[in-house]
Write an enzyme that holds these catalytic residues in place. Structure first.
Site, PDB file in Angstrom:
ATOM      1  N   HIS A  19       0.810 -18.974 -10.444  1.00  0.00           N
ATOM      2  CA  HIS A  19       1.306 -19.150  -9.360  1.00  0.00           C
ATOM      3  C   HIS A  19       1.500 -20.291  -8.867  1.00  0.00           C
ATOM      4  CE1 HIS A  19       1.625 -16.967  -5.741  1.00  0.00           C
ATOM      5  NE2 HIS A  19       0.647 -17.771  -5.368  1.00  0.00           N
ATOM      6  N   ASP A  21       2.298 -21.869  -4.840  1.00  0.00           N
ATOM      7  CA  ASP A  21       2.305 -22.060  -3.743  1.00  0.00           C
ATOM      8  C   ASP A  21       3.074 -23.128  -3.352  1.00  0.00           C
ATOM      9  OD1 ASP A  21       0.650 -19.403  -2.904  1.00  0.00           O
ATOM     10  OD2 ASP A  21      -0.490 -20.860  -4.168  1.00  0.00           O
ATOM     11  N   ASP A 132      -0.322 -11.602  -5.499  1.00  0.00           N
ATOM     12  CA  ASP A 132      -0.984 -12.742  -3.813  1.00  0.00           C
ATOM     13  C   ASP A 132      -1.000 -11.862  -2.304  1.00  0.00           C
ATOM     14  OD1 ASP A 132      -3.204 -13.814  -3.122  1.00  0.00           O
ATOM     15  OD2 ASP A 132      -2.659 -15.735  -3.131  1.00  0.00           O
ATOM     16  N   HIS A 357       3.497 -16.974   1.712  1.00  0.00           N
ATOM     17  CA  HIS A 357       2.544 -16.457   2.860  1.00  0.00           C
ATOM     18  C   HIS A 357       1.634 -17.840   3.093  1.00  0.00           C
ATOM     19  CE1 HIS A 357       1.107 -15.799  -1.968  1.00  0.00           C
ATOM     20  NE2 HIS A 357       0.382 -17.340  -1.366  1.00  0.00           N
TER      21      HIS A 357
END
Length: 907
Positions: A19, A21, A132, A357
């Site tokens: 994942h 980010d 997420d 996010h």
């Protein structure tokens, strides 16, 4: 030795991923170094034979691929080959965005650009991936179906997720891993809820003893929520290095699992293909998923108020692109300007790089958010320049007036309306003159030259500037600048109207200013028009009366301040007994600063607030803050516009404005992407968090029978309805915190906003019987008209040679106000115009869409992916307009494609 249990065959689908980010607890370039290392290893593993590493899921978005290829462009062919071979899985998103803090149209662009890029790379993974996302919006299923995506994966919204990816899944609230996720219109997608998070298969052990221990934990955890024999294990986590020996780990598992179990290195398309054939009766989750049926902790809703300056930037730029740059580039294209498709796409991509996010939610390091501001500035430079170019192109091609002075003195002022319904608006425009103008001898005329309008003219003196012509070297100049203010009545929807400011032929015809002023009484001032009355008393009390129904709102616009001992993710109220501070100590000044057509009050207020937190309480030391309110009530409007400015000096606190409504209702409405969402004010019985804030895009409302109240905000997306017996609406204006939060201590001193000048804008809109009428006032506040002035001598003499003096490309004047325009743009792949509407009502609504007949369009229904859905629709001829009559389904997003019809040749 594997045990034969004689039971149903079960498959453990192990999907390797990381994942990613893009920026978070480290800045982007630091993470990119790790990204490059990750993909170098993944490409090698996928090309290597016999290692059991069969597939890698690239986190559902393509921006990380772009980031990698910027460093290693020579690896593009390797990467594309692996995508085509079904080993590397990319898309469909451009970025993994936050769903609540980005607009619906931003999310459509996200999928448009992400799918296109993934196809360029060799193929797109058609799975809506929300691992997420900090809560999931109600219209997700309808959006995915609009792109032909039938499957989704999401991690939040049902069970809470604690710090460092710890899932609290002791209770499943009736949900299983496999669910139908439905939008309020009835669209649904087969979805997988990551009940054990996206790391339940990370770092799988190779040794037998450790492998057995892991099997004994993870398999029962997955089976507890699963309804089929296909079990999902996610082999990765945040920025997780790829597990190079996952093939060996899978072999170790298969040696230990019962005979009826098999672990395979899988991928999402394969997993969903097998899932489709084995699902039975599933639970349906309808609408938004925000953790409503939890204790209320760990939902990350307060990221909506972390670093609010980012939300204000984003809201302004989304509005600029969606309501100005795109639609007026379309209109300018109708008159000969090339549509700047690539530059618009460039602006959107710059903006979307701020939409992940951890970025737009304001929950990263200070360095990350400083870089975001640079991206916002770049987006602003592109979007506003393109808007100016389109408006100037149009304004410079309107015709000269029929009656002009011999010297061709004067200016054509073209007023532009971005709304889908005609609108009256007070506008300001700058005029640059070669020499001084005797403004008292000039008049402002409408396009028909039949009516003279009141205009306020302010001489701002000599200014320097420059012009960059398309066909010659730059030109510098010095001119006298005048600022004009006037009321433009009924400017056509999605179009413009032209006025002429020129020497008066008859000096008696010059209209004079009749400025409305605030009314004064004993220690109070009043703003009033035919609809509303606002009374401000020096003691700090403000009341608002809706004269249409005599509803009175008492003690509004009270500032509330509380200590905040939380972090960028979560608001936590301080434990101080005297935590609550209310700004009810009166005002220091009341000043009338009205302008023509708009009575205004400037109000001064002084208020001392605790300096910072001390442990879990607020400090005894206080700092004096000076607030300045600017409150206005335009003539003819039904709203009160509010601007509040101050410099923040305190740390660790949350500042809100309170508006008691005294409306008796148990529901609140707020806008979310493509929806007008109804939420219960009182949470479910298991809710324990004392904070009950929620998110909106730009407006929130309460409604009771024939009365109601709406607040529209400019980039302030957090609200709460207080359960105080008055249904007070609370809007968060500022939240100051000193740490990031989550899995470690990361200080964020810039999130305290100390010493920074603050400015917030919002509008108070009393409602009548139809709640959606308030949307028109909210839009007038958020999308004010713009105007461009061009010297008459630079215009052509004949309308036939250029642009008409009044124009509307499309309007929804005769359609219920619950039907709203969301986009007017050019298609990404062809010359069609894309016009999109959404019906916010829970019942079907008739659409009467009027189109300018000069464009002679062929209109077809389409999907969000801009593909044509059906045969062309029939249009009715109406004077200079063509009317499209259609029905928008309840809560439906309706997309129309307008294609130019070939003109017949005479002779």
């Amino acid at each position: 030795m594997r045990r034969d249990t004689g039971m149903q065959k079960k498959t453990l689908h192990i999907i390797s991923h990381s994942h990613w980010d893009r920026e978070w607890y480290m800045p982007f370039e630091n993470f990119r170094i790790r990204l490059v290392e990750l993909f170098n290893q993944v490409l090698d593993l996928l090309e290597e034979d016999g290692n059991g590493f069969e597939a890698f899921h690239a986190d559902g978005h393509v921006l990380l691929i772009e980031d990698y290829l910027e460093v290693h462009p020579e690896q593009r062919s390797r990467l594309e080959n692996l995508v085509r071979e079904g080993k590397l899985f990319v898309g469909p998103w451009y970025v993994l965005q936050d769903a609540f803090l980005t607009s619906g149209e931003a999310q459509v662009r996200n999928l448009l650009y992400g799918i296109e890029k993934a196809r360029e790379l060799g193929g797109v993974t058609m799975v809506g991936y929300y691992p997420d996302t900090f809560g999931n919006i109600s219209q997700s299923a309808q959006m995915l179906q609009g792109f032909g995506i039938k499957h989704a994966v999401f991690g939040r919204g049902i069970n809470p997720v604690a710090e460092n990816n710890q899932v609290k899944n002791e209770e499943n609230n009736g949900f299983t891993s496999e669910v139908w996720w439905a939008s309020p219109d009835g669209s649904r997608v087969l979805s997988v809820f990551l009940a054990n998070w996206y790391h339940n298969g990370m770092e799988l052990p190779v040794g037998r003893d450790e492998a057995q221990k892991r099997i004994d934990i993870v398999v029962p955890n997955v089976e507890r929520f699963a309804t089929t024999s296909h079990l999902l294990l996610m082999n990765g986590c945040d920025h997780q290095p790829v597990q190079r020996d996952v093939g060996a780990a899978i072999r170790a598992m298969n040696e230990l699992l019962p005979e009826n179990y098999e672990a395979v290195h899988s991928n999402f398309p394969k997993y969903f293909d097998e899932l489709e054939g084995s699902i039975g009766q599933l639970h349906t989750a309808v609408g938004e998923l925000t953790g409503q049926i939890t204790e209320g902790y760990g939902l990350l809703i307060n990221t909506a108020s972390s670093r609010l300056y980012l939300k204000q930037w984003n809201a302004r730029l989304q509005r600029e692109l969606e309501r100005w740059t795109e639609p007026f580039s379309v209109i300018a294209d109708q008159f000969g300007m090339a549509y700047p498709r690539h530059l618009i796409r460039h602006a959107w991509k710059l903006l979307m790089k701020n939409h992940p996010h951890d970025s737009i939610c304001g929950c990263s390091l200070d360095e990350v958010h400083r870089e975001m501001e640079t991206r916002f500035m770049k987006t602003s430079q592109v979007a506003e320049a393109l808007t100016t170019k389109a408006l100037t192109f149009i304004a410079s091609r309107v015709p000269q007036p029929d009656v002009i002075s011999p010297s061709l003195s004067g200016y054509a002022i073209t007023v532009f309306n971005p709304l889908e319904r005609s609108s009256g608006s007070w506008v300001e425009v700058e005029v640059y003159a070669e020499e001084a103008i005797a403004a008292e001898e000039w008049q402002l005329l409408d396009s028909g030259l039949g009516q003279s309008f009141v205009v306020q003219v302010v001489d701002e003196g000599i200014v320097s500037g420059f012009t960059l012509p398309d066909d010659q070297f730059r030109i510098r100049w010095k001119k006298r600048r005048y600022r004009l203010r006037f009321y433009a009545s009924k400017v056509p929807a999605l179009g413009f109207s032209t006025y002429y400011w020129m020497p008066a032929q008859n000096k008696n015809a010059v209209a004079t200013n009749q400025a409305l002023c605030a009314q004064s009484g004993n220690d109070e001032k009043v703003l009033e028009n035919e609809r509303l009355k606002l009374t401000v008393h020096i003691n700090g009390q403000i009341s608002l009366t809706d004269k249409r129904n005599n509803k009175r709102y008492e003690n509004i616009l009270i500032l509330e301040d509380r200590g905040d001992i939380g972090d960028e993710y979560n608001y936590i109220q301080s434990e101080d007994e005297n935590d609550l501070r209310l700004g009810t100590g009166g005002f220091t000044s009341l000043e009338d600063c009205s302008v023509p057509g708009e009575p205004r009050l400037r109000i001064g207020q002084s208020w001392s607030l605790p300096q910072k937190r001390e442990g879990k309480k607020r400090s005894e030391e206080e700092l004096a803050h000076k607030f300045e309110w600017l409150i206005s009530l335009e003539e003819h409007s039904a709203r009160i516009d509010v601007e509040l400015t101050w410099t923040n000096l305190s740390e660790d606190h949350r500042l809100r404005v309170l508006v008691p409504t005294d409306l008796e209702t148990g529901d609140v409405y707020a806008d979310s992407p493509f929806d007008w969402t109804k939420r219960e004010i009182v949470p479910w019985e298991g809710w324990k968090n004392p904070c009950r804030t929620e998110r909106m895009q730009s407006r929130v409302a309460l409604k009771e029978d024939m009365e109601g109240f709406m607040i529209a905000t400019d980039g302030l997306p957090e609200y709460e309805v207080l359960r105080d017996g008055r249904n007070t609406l609370a809007i968060t204006l500022l939240r100051c915190i000193g740490e990031l939060g989550d899995w470690n201590y990361f200080p964020t001193p810039e999130a305290q906003n100390v010493g920074k000048a603050q400015k917030v804008r919002f509008s108070l809109i009393p409602l009548g019987q139809d709640m959606f009428e308030g949307f028109n006032e909210a839009d007038a506040f958020l999308y004010p008209a713009k105007a461009v002035a061009v010297p008459i001598r630079e215009l052509g003499a004949n309308e036939d040679d250029g642009v008409p003096i009044r124009y509307s490309l499309a309007d929804l004047e005769q359609t219920h106000p619950a039907v709203r325009l969301t986009t007017l743009k050019k298609s990404e792949s062809e010359e069609a115009i894309v016009l999109r509407l959404v019906n916010l009502m829970e019942e079907p609504c008739e659409v009467d869409l009027k189109l300018n007949s000069q464009s002679n369009p062929i209109v077809s229904k389409g999907l969000l992916d801009e593909s044509t859905l059906a045969e062309p629709l029939k249009l009715e001829e109406r004077d200079t307009l063509r009317s499209l009559r259609d029905q928008a389904g309840a809560k439906r997003i309706e997309t129309y494609l307008l294609k130019q019809q070939p003109k017949s040749r005479e002779g």
